[in-house]
Design a protein around this motif. Structure first.
Motif, PDB file in Angstrom:
ATOM      1  N   LEU A 155       0.795  -1.218   0.000  1.00 28.81           N
ATOM      2  CA  LEU A 155       0.000   0.000   0.000  1.00 28.81           C
ATOM      3  C   LEU A 155       0.835   1.279   0.000  1.00 28.81           C
ATOM      4  N   ASP A 156       2.123   1.161  -0.215  1.00 24.64           N
ATOM      5  CA  ASP A 156       2.988   2.331  -0.128  1.00 24.64           C
ATOM      6  C   ASP A 156       2.561   3.467  -1.046  1.00 24.64           C
ATOM      7  N   ASP A 157       2.031   3.139  -2.227  1.00 26.84           N
ATOM      8  CA  ASP A 157       1.714   4.197  -3.166  1.00 26.84           C
ATOM      9  C   ASP A 157       0.321   4.768  -2.989  1.00 26.84           C
ATOM     10  N   LEU A 158      -0.289   4.529  -1.816  1.00 23.38           N
ATOM     11  CA  LEU A 158      -1.529   5.223  -1.501  1.00 23.38           C
ATOM     12  C   LEU A 158      -1.272   6.690  -1.175  1.00 23.38           C
ATOM     13  N   VAL A 213     -15.282  -8.253 -12.664  1.00 24.77           N
ATOM     14  CA  VAL A 213     -13.885  -7.811 -12.723  1.00 24.77           C
ATOM     15  C   VAL A 213     -13.232  -8.175 -14.056  1.00 24.77           C
ATOM     16  N   GLN A 214     -13.993  -8.790 -14.941  1.00 25.80           N
ATOM     17  CA  GLN A 214     -13.464  -9.115 -16.266  1.00 25.80           C
ATOM     18  C   GLN A 214     -13.441  -7.854 -17.136  1.00 25.80           C
ATOM     19  N   SER A 268     -13.622  -3.830 -13.556  1.00 26.38           N
ATOM     20  CA  SER A 268     -12.540  -4.415 -14.358  1.00 26.38           C
ATOM     21  C   SER A 268     -11.156  -3.905 -13.974  1.00 26.38           C
ATOM     22  N   ASP A 269     -11.089  -2.805 -13.238  1.00 29.35           N
ATOM     23  CA  ASP A 269      -9.775  -2.316 -12.827  1.00 29.35           C
ATOM     24  C   ASP A 269      -9.411  -2.766 -11.412  1.00 29.35           C
ATOM     25  N   TYR A 270     -10.006  -3.879 -10.971  1.00 32.07           N
ATOM     26  CA  TYR A 270      -9.657  -4.479  -9.686  1.00 32.07           C
ATOM     27  C   TYR A 270      -9.172  -5.912  -9.892  1.00 32.07           C
ATOM     28  N   THR A 315      -8.152  -5.273  -5.092  1.00 36.47           N
ATOM     29  CA  THR A 315      -7.098  -4.258  -5.129  1.00 36.47           C
ATOM     30  C   THR A 315      -7.163  -3.519  -6.461  1.00 36.47           C
ATOM     31  N   HIS A 316      -7.198  -2.196  -6.391  1.00 37.25           N
ATOM     32  CA  HIS A 316      -7.216  -1.402  -7.617  1.00 37.25           C
ATOM     33  C   HIS A 316      -5.898  -1.587  -8.361  1.00 37.25           C
ATOM     34  N   LYS A 317      -5.972  -1.703  -9.674  1.00 36.72           N
ATOM     35  CA  LYS A 317      -4.782  -1.992 -10.467  1.00 36.72           C
ATOM     36  C   LYS A 317      -3.802  -0.829 -10.525  1.00 36.72           C
ATOM     37  N   SER A 318      -4.164   0.310  -9.966  1.00 34.15           N
ATOM     38  CA  SER A 318      -3.207   1.416  -9.881  1.00 34.15           C
ATOM     39  C   SER A 318      -2.124   1.151  -8.848  1.00 34.15           C
ATOM     40  N   LEU A 319      -2.366   0.185  -7.948  1.00 34.49           N
ATOM     41  CA  LEU A 319      -1.344  -0.216  -6.993  1.00 34.49           C
ATOM     42  C   LEU A 319      -0.367  -1.171  -7.671  1.00 34.49           C
TER      43      LEU A 319
END
Length: 266
Positions: A7-10, A154-155, A161-163, A189-193
């Motif tokens: 989670l560092d990039d939160l 999530v497909q 879809s971004d999780y 988890t959001h794919k931005s992580l």
């Protein structure tokens, strides 16, 4: 939630607690788990802050407010909840949609509308877009058609879809609780992580010294034995509930409680 490196990039996790919304909040047990979570990396600082909760039962909302006074505890059906004011304000969404439609104690009828309450949960997730969401239900949810529909969400092209999902049936006894209670846990988890939040590794096992003892994620030799229930009931009974606040016996809304143990089942 053990791996805070995930989670560092939160954005300064070690500086500010993560903001949590609790759906189907009940009296606040899920939220309390987040609020009281501690990690060595934080050196006593708060990891999570409860920002909002939604609950249909008025008495439960009263207890939630008593224990999470800074949170916006909303008394309403999640289906009527407008999540748009919380966009950009929530890091984690947690919740356990009503499980009676899947529970072995119920009829498990496919037309039970309560089986689709997870849709209200994911509707809020799709709008608020938290970095993490945690969903809990009975183990039968894992093999239901309803969970199959959640997997479809999530497909590519789906509302979530971004999780990325981590899921599994966990037993509370494997984490030191003196009760064997199996629950299906889904962590999105959001794919931005950079990487997905995994299911937590167990700390206990029924027979940790036996080779091949079920441990899911860890070497059995590193696990402690399950905590027996007599570890709780052998202790002197406390007439007060330490660390938990309840509404006054009778308040302006007509909600009754709390009650002493000696008054229960009388």
């Amino acid at each position: 939630m053990r791996s805070f490196a995930v989670l560092d990039d939160l954005g300064g996790l070690l500086m500010e607690p993560l903001r949590v919304m609790d759906l189907f909040a009940g009296c606040g047990g899920f939220a309390e788990g987040f609020r009281t979570y501690a990690a060595d990396e934080l050196e006593g600082r708060q990891a999570f802050r409860i920002v909002a909760a939604v609950e249909f039962d008025r008495a439960a909302v009263k207890t939630f407010k008593a224990n999470h006074q800074a949170a916006a505890a909303l008394w309403l059906d999640v289906a009527a909840f407008d999540p748009y004011p919380f966009v950009g304000q929530i890091d984690v969404i947690a919740g356990g949609p009503f499980s009676h439609g899947f529970s072995g104690f119920g009829n498990e009828q496919g037309d039970d509308p309560r089986r689709r309450l997870w849709e209200d949960y994911t509707r809020v997730v799709a709008v608020v877009r938290p970095k993490i969401f945690v969903l809990e239900n009975v183990d039968r949810f894992a093999t239901s058609d309803e969970y199959g529909r959640l997997e479809e969400a999530v497909q590519p092209g789906g509302p979530l879809s971004d999780y990325t999902l981590a899921r599994g049936i966990l037993n509370s006894a494997d984490y030191g609780v003196p009760q064997a209670r199996r629950r299906f846990i889904v962590i999105g988890t959001h794919k931005s992580l950079d990487s997905a939040v995994p299911l937590p590794a167990p700390t206990h096992a029924e027979h940790p010294s036996v080779e091949g003892s079920p441990s899911l994620f860890a070497d059995s030799s590193t696990l402690l034995p399950w905590n027996p229930v007599d570890a709780v009931f052998d202790r002197p009974m406390q007439m007060t509930i330490g660390g938990t606040n309840l509404p006054e016996r009778h308040d302006s809304d007509g909600i009754t409680g709390p009650f002493r143990t000696s008054l229960d089942h009388s």
